[in-house]
Motif scaffolding. Structure first.
Motif, mmCIF file in Angstrom:
data_model
loop_
_atom_site.group_PDB
_atom_site.id
_atom_site.type_symbol
_atom_site.label_atom_id
_atom_site.label_comp_id
_atom_site.label_asym_id
_atom_site.label_seq_id
_atom_site.Cartn_x
_atom_site.Cartn_y
_atom_site.Cartn_z
ATOM 1 N N HIS A 13 -5.725 0.542 -7.322
ATOM 2 C CA HIS A 13 -6.051 1.960 -7.108
ATOM 3 C C HIS A 13 -6.502 2.206 -5.674
ATOM 4 O O HIS A 13 -6.117 3.201 -5.058
ATOM 5 C CB HIS A 13 -7.139 2.432 -8.088
ATOM 6 N N ARG A 14 -7.295 1.295 -5.107
ATOM 7 C CA ARG A 14 -7.735 1.436 -3.708
ATOM 8 C C ARG A 14 -6.545 1.358 -2.765
ATOM 9 O O ARG A 14 -6.455 2.106 -1.802
ATOM 10 C CB ARG A 14 -8.766 0.367 -3.352
ATOM 11 N N LYS A 15 -5.617 0.453 -3.049
ATOM 12 C CA LYS A 15 -4.424 0.326 -2.217
ATOM 13 C C LYS A 15 -3.565 1.594 -2.313
ATOM 14 O O LYS A 15 -3.018 2.039 -1.312
ATOM 15 C CB LYS A 15 -3.606 -0.918 -2.608
ATOM 16 N N ASP A 71 0.839 -1.208 0.000
ATOM 17 C CA ASP A 71 0.000 0.000 0.000
ATOM 18 C C ASP A 71 0.869 1.250 0.000
ATOM 19 O O ASP A 71 0.648 2.184 -0.780
ATOM 20 C CB ASP A 71 -0.912 0.024 1.232
ATOM 21 N N ALA A 106 -7.172 2.887 0.897
ATOM 22 C CA ALA A 106 -8.515 2.431 1.299
ATOM 23 C C ALA A 106 -8.521 0.989 1.720
ATOM 24 O O ALA A 106 -7.706 0.212 1.411
ATOM 25 C CB ALA A 106 -9.487 2.628 0.139
ATOM 26 N N ASP A 125 -8.788 -1.887 -10.020
ATOM 27 C CA ASP A 125 -9.523 -1.241 -8.937
ATOM 28 C C ASP A 125 -8.862 -1.512 -7.582
ATOM 29 O O ASP A 125 -8.702 -0.603 -6.769
ATOM 30 C CB ASP A 125 -10.976 -1.724 -8.937
ATOM 31 N N LEU A 126 -8.468 -2.757 -7.346
ATOM 32 C CA LEU A 126 -7.796 -3.121 -6.095
ATOM 33 C C LEU A 126 -6.516 -2.306 -5.914
ATOM 34 O O LEU A 126 -6.269 -1.749 -4.839
ATOM 35 C CB LEU A 126 -7.477 -4.619 -6.079
#
Length: 155
Positions: free
Chosen positions: A149-151, A80, A155, A146-147
């Motif tokens: 980008h969230r990391k 992350d 998030a 998406d995963l």
């Protein structure tokens, strides 16, 4: 003292490291002695080196751990942070992703991706500022983007 081979001694040490908190080589020498096995601190030091064991600070104490004991949480947290700090762009490309980083940063991020063991990622190939991320067959490319980008966003 019982004569024990190097392999058996190292298996015992690895088991102790995985099952408890071993903070020093002297502690391992004492445990081996209690098990009836004569070993010096130098022997235990070589055993730890060959096993790939290393010291890690956890829960306020320092202890030896085996390489396979690195928690997925630790790898995920590191990923992350590295994604947020070093990944400029994530580009979907068929069954692959292309990640762009500043020059000299790609290898660091690729290693973190590999260590995080994300099921949809088969592996990475890093250059100087570009990482190719190969996805496993059937992986949902958009879901992996998406995963990541969230990391990156924490998030």
């Amino acid at each position: 003292m019982t004569p024990v081979g190097k392999t058996q001694r190292q298996l015992m040490i690895a088991d102790w490291l995985r099952s408890g908190r071993v903070g020093s080589q002297e502690e391992l020498v004492a445990r081996l002695s209690l098990a009836g096995i004569a070993a010096t601190q130098a022997t235990v030091s070589r055993d730890l080196l060959e096993l790939g064991a290393f010291k890690l600070k956890r829960d306020g104490s320092i202890r030896y751990v085996m390489p396979d004991q690195i928690e997925a949480d630790h790898a995920a947290a590191k990923l992350d942070r590295l994604l947020a700090e070093w990944v400029d762009t994530i580009i979907p490309c068929g069954n692959m992703l292309v990640l762009k980083t500043p020059p000299g940063s790609a290898n660091l991020v690729a290693n973190a991706l590999d260590a995080a063991r994300i099921d949809a990622i088969a592996g990475t190939l890093a250059g100087d500022d570009t990482i190719f991320v190969a996805l496993v067959d059937g992986a949902d490319n958009a879901a992996v983007v998406d995963l990541l980008h969230r990391k990156r966003a924490g998030a």
